[in-house]
Write a protein that holds these residues in place. Sequence first.
Motif, PDB file in Angstrom:
ATOM      1  N   VAL A  34       0.858  -1.190   0.000  1.00  0.00           N
ATOM      2  CA  VAL A  34       0.000   0.000   0.000  1.00  0.00           C
ATOM      3  C   VAL A  34       0.895   1.240   0.000  1.00  0.00           C
ATOM      4  N   GLY A  35       0.642   2.145  -0.921  1.00  0.00           N
ATOM      5  CA  GLY A  35       1.362   3.408  -0.982  1.00  0.00           C
ATOM      6  C   GLY A  35       0.417   4.573  -0.801  1.00  0.00           C
ATOM      7  N   CYS A  36       0.907   5.646  -0.240  1.00  0.00           N
ATOM      8  CA  CYS A  36       0.076   6.837  -0.087  1.00  0.00           C
ATOM      9  C   CYS A  36       0.968   8.073  -0.028  1.00  0.00           C
ATOM     10  N   CYS A  37       0.383   9.205  -0.354  1.00  0.00           N
ATOM     11  CA  CYS A  37       1.101  10.475  -0.272  1.00  0.00           C
ATOM     12  C   CYS A  37       0.094  11.592  -0.044  1.00  0.00           C
ATOM     13  N   ASP A  38       0.549  12.664   0.584  1.00  0.00           N
ATOM     14  CA  ASP A  38      -0.287  13.862   0.701  1.00  0.00           C
ATOM     15  C   ASP A  38       0.605  15.073   0.948  1.00  0.00           C
ATOM     16  N   TYR A  76      -6.325   2.432  -7.259  1.00  0.00           N
ATOM     17  CA  TYR A  76      -5.857   3.720  -6.754  1.00  0.00           C
ATOM     18  C   TYR A  76      -7.055   4.594  -6.437  1.00  0.00           C
ATOM     19  N   SER A  84      -3.848   7.398  -2.752  1.00  0.00           N
ATOM     20  CA  SER A  84      -3.424   6.109  -2.227  1.00  0.00           C
ATOM     21  C   SER A  84      -3.566   5.070  -3.320  1.00  0.00           C
ATOM     22  N   LEU A 152      -6.411   1.941   4.785  1.00  0.00           N
ATOM     23  CA  LEU A 152      -5.824   3.109   4.131  1.00  0.00           C
ATOM     24  C   LEU A 152      -5.765   4.299   5.088  1.00  0.00           C
ATOM     25  N   THR A 153      -6.840   4.490   5.854  1.00  0.00           N
ATOM     26  CA  THR A 153      -6.865   5.596   6.805  1.00  0.00           C
ATOM     27  C   THR A 153      -5.752   5.444   7.834  1.00  0.00           C
ATOM     28  N   ALA A 155      -2.917   3.777   7.445  1.00  0.00           N
ATOM     29  CA  ALA A 155      -1.634   3.995   6.767  1.00  0.00           C
ATOM     30  C   ALA A 155      -1.361   5.489   6.599  1.00  0.00           C
ATOM     31  N   GLU A 156      -2.379   6.266   6.239  1.00  0.00           N
ATOM     32  CA  GLU A 156      -2.201   7.707   6.084  1.00  0.00           C
ATOM     33  C   GLU A 156      -1.882   8.377   7.418  1.00  0.00           C
ATOM     34  N   ASP A 304     -13.722   5.506   0.215  1.00  0.00           N
ATOM     35  CA  ASP A 304     -12.308   5.585   0.559  1.00  0.00           C
ATOM     36  C   ASP A 304     -12.220   5.435   2.079  1.00  0.00           C
TER      37      ASP A 304
END
Length: 385
Positions: A34-38, A76, A84, A152-153, A155-156, A304
Amino acid sequence: MAQDDFYKNLSPSKDFAALTRSGAFTPLPRDWMVGCCDIVNSSELIAKGRYKTVNTIGASAIAAMINAMRGTSFPYIFGGDGASFAVPPEFADTARDVLSRLRSWASAEFDIDLRAALLPVSWIRAEGLDVTVARYAVSDAADYAMFSGGGLTWAEQQMKAGGFQVAPAELPDPPDLTGLSCRWNTIPARNGMILSVVVQPVPGAPSGSFERITSEVLAVAEQLQRSGHPVPAEGPDFSFPPPGIDLEARIFRGQGSVIWKKLQVFLISAFAAFALSRKKPLAGFDASHYRHMLAANADYRKFDDGLKLTLDCPEDVRAALADILERAAAARLVRYGLHQQDEALVTCIVPSVMRDDHVHFVDGAAGGYTQAALQMSAGMTSAVA
């Protein structure tokens, strides 16, 4: 089945409301990544009127991953000021390289700090959470991933705390952002306001409560014309020169100065404006059909780790949604945020204007999902103009 066939072989659903039902989502394989960015401090950029830049950088991770994956399907999701995704383990190095170069590019081109993280699904499951996915077909030509499970939440949140960080690349080549564009005008509300809605379940809430509440919210939205779709059926307006020409010059892949790239984008945009102004196809490009497909393919609603909507709606619908969500929040079943603005905007990834599989990310033009999520995090649940 091969790992990289997992997502491709999921059957897309054409019924968005069906995604509220249990069993609609499938767990990712445990060894996927899992990848994420912000963007750090995106609210400050929004306050300075740079939300188009925020959206473009948020979508850049998706564009760069699509190009790096070279045709391999992967899930995605666009989040306004970030994105994400998930990939099979054999693409872990690819994902790390893309995120690393994106961080350096955002800093060098825009003086913006982009966070990024990458971790295995198995580590998320070790926390008692999951990453499950479904495919929603917005049209016969395009579909989007929907996510559930809370992973996902989490991970962020870990990324924002400095966990699982992907470091910026040293002396990197710019990421390949071919297809990413931002040429359309903002889209004025036609029915009162553009309302950004973010709703998430409260951990430990009774089983089925979130599905019931999101079903109520969607039932209200379904009463709106085209279910509240903020993009007109004929597509958004296009002006020349386009408002995002400087921004697009900075994502244009090629050699030379920003001025030279801006000239190239200017010429490309001039041809696009001419083609879009014609009432008949030009060199095989049908502008009317393209704009219709843009609207059909737009992602104005998504799951999401919760529900996100961008709706064109009147005040009474905003009030009805707020009433449903406030009662649910008082019962400690959901957390939510609402943010209203006058316009929506679209950020596009178009591999080819000659195909119908282009995708278009919709958000409010004055903070949208980012501002709604900030309200939710702060416990502020009333809509803000």
